[in-house]
Design an enzyme around this catalytic site. Structure first.
Site, PDB file in Angstrom:
ATOM      1  N   GLU A 172       0.814  -1.094   0.116  1.00 12.50           N
ATOM      2  CA  GLU A 172       0.104   0.120   0.001  1.00 12.50           C
ATOM      3  C   GLU A 172       0.797   1.226  -0.041  1.00 12.50           C
ATOM      4  O   GLU A 172       1.915   1.266   0.650  1.00 12.50           O
ATOM      5  CB  GLU A 172      -0.789   0.220   1.290  1.00 12.50           C
ATOM      6  CG  GLU A 172      -1.772   1.182   1.357  1.00 12.50           C
ATOM      7  CD  GLU A 172      -2.727   1.307   0.005  1.00 12.50           C
ATOM      8  OE1 GLU A 172      -3.304   0.296  -0.206  1.00 12.50           O
ATOM      9  OE2 GLU A 172      -2.486   2.332  -0.402  1.00 12.50           O
ATOM     10  N   GLU A 176      -1.368   9.184   4.575  1.00 14.36           N
ATOM     11  CA  GLU A 176      -2.278   9.396   5.799  1.00 14.36           C
ATOM     12  C   GLU A 176      -2.729  10.943   5.267  1.00 14.36           C
ATOM     13  O   GLU A 176      -1.453  11.804   5.019  1.00 14.36           O
ATOM     14  CB  GLU A 176      -1.968   9.164   7.002  1.00 14.36           C
ATOM     15  CG  GLU A 176      -1.817   7.824   7.363  1.00 14.36           C
ATOM     16  CD  GLU A 176      -1.239   7.534   9.088  1.00 14.36           C
ATOM     17  OE1 GLU A 176      -1.280   8.614   9.711  1.00 14.36           O
ATOM     18  OE2 GLU A 176      -0.895   6.349   9.184  1.00 14.36           O
ATOM     19  N   PHE A 282       9.266  16.041  -1.853  1.00 17.28           N
ATOM     20  CA  PHE A 282      10.070  15.512  -0.900  1.00 17.28           C
ATOM     21  C   PHE A 282      11.316  16.146  -0.803  1.00 17.28           C
ATOM     22  O   PHE A 282      12.376  15.844  -0.291  1.00 17.28           O
ATOM     23  CB  PHE A 282      10.204  14.316  -0.889  1.00 17.28           C
ATOM     24  CG  PHE A 282       8.982  13.281  -0.637  1.00 17.28           C
ATOM     25  CD1 PHE A 282       8.714  12.690   0.862  1.00 17.28           C
ATOM     26  CD2 PHE A 282       7.918  13.333  -1.231  1.00 17.28           C
ATOM     27  CE1 PHE A 282       7.965  11.938   1.264  1.00 17.28           C
ATOM     28  CE2 PHE A 282       6.640  12.678  -0.696  1.00 17.28           C
ATOM     29  CZ  PHE A 282       6.885  12.166   0.415  1.00 17.28           C
ATOM     30  N   CYS A 293       5.166   4.992   9.430  1.00 17.85           N
ATOM     31  CA  CYS A 293       5.696   4.359   8.281  1.00 17.85           C
ATOM     32  C   CYS A 293       7.217   4.516   8.039  1.00 17.85           C
ATOM     33  O   CYS A 293       7.979   3.559   8.141  1.00 17.85           O
ATOM     34  CB  CYS A 293       5.131   4.476   7.009  1.00 17.85           C
ATOM     35  SG  CYS A 293       3.421   3.772   7.041  1.00 17.85           S
ATOM     36  N   ARG A 360       1.881   8.671  15.873  1.00 22.30           N
ATOM     37  CA  ARG A 360       2.797   7.613  16.052  1.00 22.30           C
ATOM     38  C   ARG A 360       4.093   8.057  15.478  1.00 22.30           C
ATOM     39  O   ARG A 360       4.201   8.494  14.402  1.00 22.30           O
ATOM     40  CB  ARG A 360       2.700   6.465  15.029  1.00 22.30           C
ATOM     41  CG  ARG A 360       1.268   5.603  15.792  1.00 22.30           C
ATOM     42  CD  ARG A 360       1.020   4.176  15.218  1.00 22.30           C
ATOM     43  NE  ARG A 360       0.139   4.772  14.075  1.00 22.30           N
ATOM     44  CZ  ARG A 360      -0.398   3.816  13.198  1.00 22.30           C
ATOM     45  NH1 ARG A 360      -0.101   2.707  13.187  1.00 22.30           N
ATOM     46  NH2 ARG A 360      -1.015   4.215  11.948  1.00 22.30           N
TER      47      ARG A 360
HETATM   48  P1  NAD Z   1      -3.234   0.539  12.299  1.00 25.10           P
HETATM   49  O1  NAD Z   1      -2.480   0.323  13.583  1.00 25.10           O
HETATM   50  O2  NAD Z   1      -3.844   1.913  12.094  1.00 25.10           O
HETATM   51  O3  NAD Z   1      -4.279  -0.435  12.184  1.00 25.10           O
HETATM   52  C1  NAD Z   1      -4.396  -1.901  12.647  1.00 25.10           C
HETATM   53  C2  NAD Z   1      -5.714  -2.458  12.799  1.00 25.10           C
HETATM   54  O4  NAD Z   1      -5.553  -3.918  12.748  1.00 25.10           O
HETATM   55  C3  NAD Z   1      -6.081  -2.004  14.358  1.00 25.10           C
HETATM   56  O5  NAD Z   1      -7.551  -1.566  13.852  1.00 25.10           O
HETATM   57  C4  NAD Z   1      -6.079  -3.365  15.049  1.00 25.10           C
HETATM   58  O6  NAD Z   1      -7.108  -3.250  16.141  1.00 25.10           O
HETATM   59  C5  NAD Z   1      -6.186  -4.460  13.770  1.00 25.10           C
HETATM   60  N1  NAD Z   1      -5.912  -5.714  14.316  1.00 25.10           N
HETATM   61  C6  NAD Z   1      -4.656  -6.215  14.919  1.00 25.10           C
HETATM   62  N2  NAD Z   1      -4.493  -7.614  14.894  1.00 25.10           N
HETATM   63  C7  NAD Z   1      -6.071  -8.033  14.501  1.00 25.10           C
HETATM   64  C8  NAD Z   1      -6.331  -9.142  14.485  1.00 25.10           C
HETATM   65  N3  NAD Z   1      -5.760 -10.414  14.775  1.00 25.10           N
HETATM   66  N4  NAD Z   1      -7.687  -9.485  13.844  1.00 25.10           N
HETATM   67  C9  NAD Z   1      -8.321  -8.355  13.410  1.00 25.10           C
HETATM   68  N5  NAD Z   1      -7.701  -7.121  13.422  1.00 25.10           N
HETATM   69  C10 NAD Z   1      -6.652  -6.833  14.146  1.00 25.10           C
HETATM   70  O7  NAD Z   1      -2.243   0.062  11.211  1.00 25.10           O
HETATM   71  P2  NAD Z   1      -1.994   1.082   9.761  1.00 25.10           P
HETATM   72  O8  NAD Z   1      -1.474   2.303   9.947  1.00 25.10           O
HETATM   73  O9  NAD Z   1      -3.496   0.771   9.113  1.00 25.10           O
HETATM   74  O10 NAD Z   1      -1.055  -0.058   9.130  1.00 25.10           O
HETATM   75  C11 NAD Z   1      -1.311  -1.364   8.714  1.00 25.10           C
HETATM   76  C12 NAD Z   1      -0.362  -1.812   7.871  1.00 25.10           C
HETATM   77  O11 NAD Z   1      -0.291  -1.208   6.509  1.00 25.10           O
HETATM   78  C13 NAD Z   1       1.009  -1.640   8.582  1.00 25.10           C
HETATM   79  O12 NAD Z   1       1.744  -2.911   8.102  1.00 25.10           O
HETATM   80  C14 NAD Z   1       1.698  -0.507   7.827  1.00 25.10           C
HETATM   81  O13 NAD Z   1       3.095  -0.598   7.678  1.00 25.10           O
HETATM   82  C15 NAD Z   1       1.274  -0.675   6.335  1.00 25.10           C
HETATM   83  N6  NAD Z   1       0.928   0.795   5.752  1.00 25.10           N
HETATM   84  C16 NAD Z   1       0.504   1.789   6.643  1.00 25.10           C
HETATM   85  C17 NAD Z   1       0.372   3.087   5.971  1.00 25.10           C
HETATM   86  C18 NAD Z   1      -0.287   4.159   6.649  1.00 25.10           C
HETATM   87  O14 NAD Z   1       0.057   5.456   6.160  1.00 25.10           O
HETATM   88  N7  NAD Z   1      -0.486   4.169   7.862  1.00 25.10           N
HETATM   89  C19 NAD Z   1       0.907   3.122   4.600  1.00 25.10           C
HETATM   90  C20 NAD Z   1       1.086   2.037   3.857  1.00 25.10           C
HETATM   91  C21 NAD Z   1       1.321   0.841   4.437  1.00 25.10           C
END
Ligand code: NAD
Length: 463
Positions: A172, A176, A282, A293, A360
């Site tokens: 992804e 944000e 950037f 991230c 974060r």
């Molecule tokens: P986040 O912490 O906001 O969300 C994770 C969600 O997963 C939470 O709601 C949590 O309750 C849920 N969860 C955890 N364990 C679970 C389980 N066993 N069953 C069901 N739900 C469960 O994380 P995020 O920021 O959305 O990031 C998710 C992934 O995407 C990460 O690997 C991150 O590196 C990647 N990513 C994030 C972004 C970003 O901008 N935030 C962009 C690209 C990629």
């Protein structure tokens, strides 16, 4: 198509809501009951522009449901997205325990039809095959719980599932603060996998987005889709973030040299950014990168390189430049105010970037800690944090409800986050409310002349 998204954070919820918006039937599963309750009532647990609106319309159209029931989600989805967090461990490597729990849970609940299991989380290189192994372990564990019943053998109850699913890596790239926009207007879609059947399913899933049916500019050519192997897809995500983080560290290093020689880094960035080989994105110097991230993904890539006997020197330098940069506002405050003990510093912005509620690894948190350590009192105003319960999770900082209250009695302000509304505050009034009208512009966001006219001593980064 029928989709299940597991994990409804910034990535999972946006992915689920956007896929529902383009017509898929989506179940979003999360193990956080509070979150699920909130989403069922049509409210988004995170602040992301446009997200509540598409969530509510998808709920209204019966295209999205929210649940804590993984078994129901697995039974529903032809495509199962794993979108849980992969936070950093103290060693820098990714903590993949949430991915593992979900993969095992998928295995324990896989039913008849063919499924594509998608790694949407950012996971270490090699995780595609690892997830497949964990899913198979989950299936095997379920098999052990079965007993022959009513003349039906265990094998008949749970036939061989190895050919019933494939794992695809679909990293992804959303940002944000513009996550919904980015999902409908991606620069590219990356699909990594060993199975043409699985990557074909994913291409069908994304075809309305690829064909720009939901794009801001529908006349653009279709979105490039890169179909590749699992490891390359996983590496693309890390390499992209590592490149962007390095680019910021690069311009910050240039800014620090500019500060010493009297050049203006904003002019330098403009001058080099006009070179099409470099590009202008950037290249904004400031108080360093943060967020959920960049720090963790760069650390994870360094860790992977170490594991395979390679020292990632350039990436390590990008990190150390950033660590230093995150304290540059403190250095500048000391240069202007000298002693910080007993002084009051006001932070404009707390989130790691504008238009998000994500704190974060935000540079503001370092700054609060260091200012407290040096005996300064810290106040802050942030357009989102000040209005939400997030403020209660912060320590060492008094969160004010508006910018003027923030300025009142401060010895200096530091602009930490470039929220658009900070470009048109009543700075003249704020300057009058302060003990010393000093502003450290940690994002080079404000116009120095305007700030001086408003009565401030203006200090930028590399200007
Ligand atoms: P986040 O912490 O906001 O969300 C994770 C969600 O997963 C939470 O709601 C949590 O309750 C849920 N969860 C955890 N364990 C679970 C389980 N066993 N069953 C069901 N739900 C469960 O994380 P995020 O920021 O959305 O990031 C998710 C992934 O995407 C990460 O690997 C991150 O590196 C990647 N990513 C994030 C972004 C970003 O901008 N935030 C962009 C690209 C990629």
């Amino acid at each position: 198509m029928r989709v299940c998204v597991i994990g409804t954070g910034y990535v999972g919820l946006v992915t689920g809501a956007c896929l529902a918006h383009i017509g898929h039937d989506v179940i979003c599963v999360d193990n956080n009951e509070e979150k699920v309750k909130l989403m069922k009532s049509g409210q988004s647990p995170i602040f992301e522009p446009g997200l509540s609106e598409i969530m509510q319309s998808a709920i209204h159209n019966g295209k999205i449901e929210f649940s804590t029931d993984l078994a129901a989600g697995v039974a529903h989805g032809e495509v199962l997205f794993i979108a849980v967090g992969t936070p950093p461990l103290p060693t820098g490597e990714s903590d993949t325990r949430y991915v593992e729990a979900v993969a095992r849970g998928i295995g324990a609940n896989l039913n008849g039809g063919y499924k594509v299991i998608v790694n949407k989380s950012t996971v270490p290189i090699g995780s595609g095959d690892w997830v497949r192994m964990i899913v198979l372990d989950g299936i095997a564990e379920r098999q052990k719980t079965l007993v022959p019943a009513g003349g039906v053998s265990v094998d008949e109850q749970l036939p061989d599932m190895t050919a019933q699913f494939d794992v695809v890596s679909n990293p992804e790239f959303l940002r944000e603060g513009s996550a919904v926009y980015d999902t409908f207007n991606p620069d590219r879609i990356v699909l990594g996998g060993n199975s043409l059947r699985a990557t074909g399913v994913m291409q069908e899933l994304y075809s309305p987005i690829v064909e720009r049916h939901y794009a801001a500019d529908k006349s653009l050519p279709s979105v490039p889709v890169l179909v590749t192997d699992l490891s390359s897809a996983e590496m693309i995500k890390y390499a992209a973030n590592a490149f962007l983080a390095t680019k910021i560290s690069f311009i910050n290093e240039v800014a620090n040299i500019c500060d010493r020689v009297g050049a203006d880094v904003t002019q330098v960035a403009k001058g080099i950014g006009l070179d099409s080989r470099i590009g202008n994105k950037f290249l904004q110097a400031g108080i360093g990168w943060g967020g959920s991230c960049f720090p963790k993904d760069v650390a994870a890539l360094i860790h992977t390189a170490d594991d395979y006997g390679y020292e990632a020197q350039l990436l390590k330098s990008a990190v150390s430049v950033n660590e230093r940069q995150r304290l540059i506002a403190l250095e500048k405050l000391q240069q202007v105010l000298k002693i910080l003990k007993g002084k009051t510093v006001g932070l404009l912005g707390l989130t790691f970037k504008p238009d998000t509620d994500d704190l974060r690894d935000a540079p503001a948190l370092n700054l609060i800690e260091q200012l407290n350590r040096l005996g300064a009192k810290v106040k802050a105003y942030d357009p989102i944090v000040s209005q939400t319960g997030l403020r209660h999770g912060l320590s060492g900082v008094l969160v004010e409800t508006d910018a003027e209250r923030l300025a009142d009695g401060c010895d200096a302000l530091v602009l930490v986050t470039e929220w658009q509304q900070f470009s048109h505050l009543d700075y003249a009034k704020m300057a009058k409310l302060m003990n010393h009208p000093v502003i450290i512009d940690g994002r080079n966001f404000l116009d120095p002349e305007t700030m001086v006219r408003a009565g401030f001593q203006y200090v930028g980064v590399g200007r």
